[in-house]
Scaffold this motif. Structure first.
Motif, PDB file in Angstrom:
ATOM      1  N   TYR A   1     -10.314  20.270 -10.428  1.00 22.37           N
ATOM      2  CA  TYR A   1     -10.700  21.089  -9.271  1.00 22.37           C
ATOM      3  C   TYR A   1     -10.641  20.251  -7.980  1.00 22.37           C
ATOM      4  O   TYR A   1     -10.118  20.693  -6.961  1.00 22.37           O
ATOM      5  N   SER A   2     -11.151  19.019  -8.055  1.00 22.88           N
ATOM      6  CA  SER A   2     -11.158  18.142  -6.872  1.00 22.88           C
ATOM      7  C   SER A   2      -9.739  17.853  -6.415  1.00 22.88           C
ATOM      8  O   SER A   2      -9.439  17.895  -5.219  1.00 22.88           O
ATOM      9  N   ILE A   3      -8.861  17.588  -7.390  1.00 24.06           N
ATOM     10  CA  ILE A   3      -7.505  17.134  -7.060  1.00 24.06           C
ATOM     11  C   ILE A   3      -6.605  18.326  -6.712  1.00 24.06           C
ATOM     12  O   ILE A   3      -5.975  18.353  -5.654  1.00 24.06           O
TER      13      ILE A   3
ATOM     14  N   MET B   1      -9.110  21.290  -4.298  1.00 27.24           N
ATOM     15  CA  MET B   1      -9.652  20.760  -3.044  1.00 27.24           C
ATOM     16  C   MET B   1      -8.717  19.758  -2.377  1.00 27.24           C
ATOM     17  O   MET B   1      -8.955  19.280  -1.292  1.00 27.24           O
ATOM     18  N   LYS B   2      -7.650  19.387  -3.107  1.00 27.85           N
ATOM     19  CA  LYS B   2      -6.598  18.516  -2.559  1.00 27.85           C
ATOM     20  C   LYS B   2      -7.080  17.095  -2.226  1.00 27.85           C
ATOM     21  O   LYS B   2      -6.554  16.454  -1.314  1.00 27.85           O
ATOM     22  N   ILE B   3      -8.109  16.634  -2.935  1.00 29.42           N
ATOM     23  CA  ILE B   3      -8.499  15.230  -2.779  1.00 29.42           C
ATOM     24  C   ILE B   3      -7.497  14.423  -3.603  1.00 29.42           C
ATOM     25  O   ILE B   3      -7.342  14.665  -4.801  1.00 29.42           O
ATOM     26  N   PRO B   4      -6.783  13.482  -2.987  1.00 35.84           N
ATOM     27  CA  PRO B   4      -5.724  12.803  -3.757  1.00 35.84           C
ATOM     28  C   PRO B   4      -6.278  12.071  -4.979  1.00 35.84           C
ATOM     29  O   PRO B   4      -7.286  11.360  -4.899  1.00 35.84           O
ATOM     30  N   SER B   5      -5.606  12.275  -6.075  1.00 33.99           N
ATOM     31  CA  SER B   5      -5.993  11.653  -7.335  1.00 33.99           C
ATOM     32  C   SER B   5      -6.143  10.138  -7.187  1.00 33.99           C
ATOM     33  O   SER B   5      -7.088   9.517  -7.696  1.00 33.99           O
ATOM     34  N   LEU B   6      -5.203   9.538  -6.449  1.00 38.37           N
ATOM     35  CA  LEU B   6      -5.220   8.075  -6.327  1.00 38.37           C
ATOM     36  C   LEU B   6      -6.383   7.576  -5.466  1.00 38.37           C
ATOM     37  O   LEU B   6      -6.794   6.424  -5.589  1.00 38.37           O
TER      38      LEU B   6
END
Ligand SMILES: NC(=O)C1=CN([C@@H]2O[C@H](COP(=O)(O)OP(=O)(O)OC[C@H]3O[C@@H](n4cnc5c(N)ncnc54)[C@H](OP(=O)(O)O)[C@@H]3O)[C@@H](O)[C@H]2O)[C@H](O)CC1
Ligand code: K
Length: 501
Positions: A16-18, A21-26
């Motif tokens: 969900y975050s990645i 919500m587009k928070i970069p995985s890295l």
């Protein structure tokens, strides 16, 4: 309150975050690796080598990133790949390629890899994280065994590899860590045994996950922290003993007064206003000495009528401690449970022999409606469910929930981590308490505490949760002052009077 995640729930929060919500995985990964680096640096001594054993999932990727950060901090750090390149996640491949570009050593799990593990001062365990889904075998298992046999201190990334993040079960074999750095939330598998025993010191690093979406947050398990005690009703200044319920404790067969005494005393110590012990005439003298504050009904004659009178009188009912499994006890348990089913306004807490009799008599068709609390230990839970102890321990929260469903009850599954569940909704996992409480009589005290809370007007589910929590806090108080061997159930009960709740 602290939320706890299963492995699957954590993967969903990650996704969900990645993805949403587009928070970069890295970015998340880098922060995870920084937390691991810091934990390792606190243990590292100049001259010591650091070796990370990495799988091919994102747990392995965290380990590879930590190796880079440690190397950049000036430590001799290297990585061993326990998995194969074909199975690498995108992040894992990237982290490995960065190490190769920076000329930081990366080895295959062959040749002298085992010597490197043996020679390390610190081992970073990054073989499996929350994605572990089946028994560990082959090279993975050999790597985990090598890590456990080495002299170096082990820091596990997220969870000791081999421990199921959902249940705490060891899937084949598992790393024994000195420290585990987990991300976002503690996982159920780090709280429940045997997994809890593999973690060593457990720290939670905040790495920037998005807030848990509403639908999922309602499903997460939880535990209490001390501030949660503020949620209990305070004792009103303008009150009298009648303000805190009438608790009837049906307990103690002939010459088995101890359980009744512990339960009754503990109910008072948890705040009950008036306690009536309903027991055998033979117990009268001793109980009057042990619990002079209790009123008493004895059952030498007119049993049924006397039980009925006590039930009418009561606002809270406790059933089972030291009751035995005689025919008379069976009649009593049946009468009380049937009364409870007809009077949903009166909560019933059933323990010990009441649970055994209940499991032996399915024809009674007992089903609670929000007011029935069952407090089985694993043996009693096994009988209630008709499932072996070994089997139910594979997923203890699941078994507690199944029992709740079967009996329409709030079930308090007592174990090294007591679990409270209803048929639906999240489970509560208790994190107070210690092994000093693994003694005869502890359960009688717990039942009394739950009754005391019910008598203060706490609803059944909350009384069960707070009861387990407060019971554990009393045990922790004793152990802080006296160590973990000598506590008796009476000591435990006495500690209740010294807690603020
Ligand atoms: N940005 C991020 O994604 C972050 C991730 N974090 C870390 O990631 C892990 C979870 O990563 P994930 O890749 O989901 O899972 P694992 O690394 O735990 O690895 C599981 C992989 O291994 C396979 N698998 C599972 N069980 C076995 C087994 N017994 N034997 C062999 N292989 C196994 C599994 O593959 P499948 O075949 O089952 O599909 C997985 O590929 C998490 O724990 C964090 O460390 C961080 O949170 C940072 C952000
Ligand atoms: K791990």
């Amino acid at each position: 309150m602290e939320l706890l995640c299963s492995g699957k729930q954590m993967q969903e929060i990650d996704r969900y975050s990645i993805q949403e919500m587009k928070i970069p995985s890295l970015v998340l990964m880098e922060r995870a690796a920084l937390a691991v680096r810091d934990a390792v640096l606190r243990r590292w001594k100049p001259g010591g080598r650091i070796v990370a054993v990495c799988g091919s999932g994102n747990n392995g990727a965290d380990g590879l990133a930590a190796v880079r950060l440690l190397s950049q901090a000036g430590c001799p750090a290297e990585a061993i790949l326990a998995g194969s390149e074909e199975h690498e996640t995108r992040e894992c491949r990237l982290q490995r390629e960065i190490l190769v570009n920076l000329e930081i050593p990366v080895h295959r799990a062959a040749g002298d890899a085992y010597d490197k593990i043996r020679g390390a001062q610190i081992l970073i365990d990054a073989v499996f994280g929350v994605g572990l889904s089946r028994n560990v075998k082959g090279t993975y298992a050999r790597m985990i065994e090598a890590v456990n046999q080495a002299d170096g201190q082990v820091v596990s990334v997220d969870i000791p590899s081999g421990v199921s993040a959902d249940t705490g079960k060891v899937l084949g074999c598992a790393v024994n860590a000195a420290e585990t750095v987990t991300f976002g939330f503690r996982k159920l598998g780090q709280i429940l045994y045997p997994g809890a025993g593999c973690c060593g010191k457990l720290t939670v690093a905040e790495i920037g996950f998005a807030p848990v979406p509403g639908t999922l947050s309602e499903e997460l398990a939880y535990t209490f922290v001390t501030e949660d005690l503020d949620g209990l009703p305070q004792r009103e200044a303008d009150s009298n003993k009648g303000s805190f319920g009438k608790t009837a404790v049906f307990a103690g067969c002939k010459n088995m007064a101890g359980a009744a005494a512990l339960c009754g005393l503990s109910a008072y110590r948890a705040g009950a206003g008036l306690v009536r012990l309903v027991t055998e005439e033979e117990n009268r003298m001793i109980l009057q000495q042990l619990v002079p504050e209790a009123v008493m009904t004895t059952l030498e004659r007119n049993r049924k009528e006397r039980i009925a009178e006590a039930l009418e009188w009561a606002t809270v009912i406790v059933l089972g401690p030291g009751l035995g499994r005689s025919e008379e006890a069976g009649e009593e348990v049946r009468q009380v449970l049937e009364y409870g089913m007809k009077h949903p306004e009166k909560p019933v807490a059933a323990d010990a022999d009441a649970l055994n009799l209940l499991s032996e008599n399915p024809q009674w068709r007992i089903k609670g409606s929000g007011n029935l609390i069952l407090t089985p230990h694993p043996g009693e839970l096994s009988r209630l469910l008709g499932r072996s102890v070994e089997k139910l321990k594979e997923d203890f929260p699941g078994a507690v929930r199944d029992c709740a469903e079967k009996y329409g009850a709030v079930v308090v599954g007592k174990d090294s981590r007591t679990v409270v569940s209803e048929a639906e909704g999240p489970v509560f996992v208790n994190t107070s308490g210690n092994s000093a409480m693994a003694k005869a009589g502890s359960g009688d005290v717990l039942c009394g505490v739950i009754a005391g809370l019910l008598a203060r007007g706490v609803p059944a589910r909350s009384a069960a949760e707070y009861g387990a929590y407060v019971h554990g806090l009393a045990g922790d108080l004793w152990v802080r002052e006296h160590g973990c061997q000598g506590m008796t159930a009476m000591d435990l009960s006495e500690c209740l009077s010294r807690l603020w709740f």
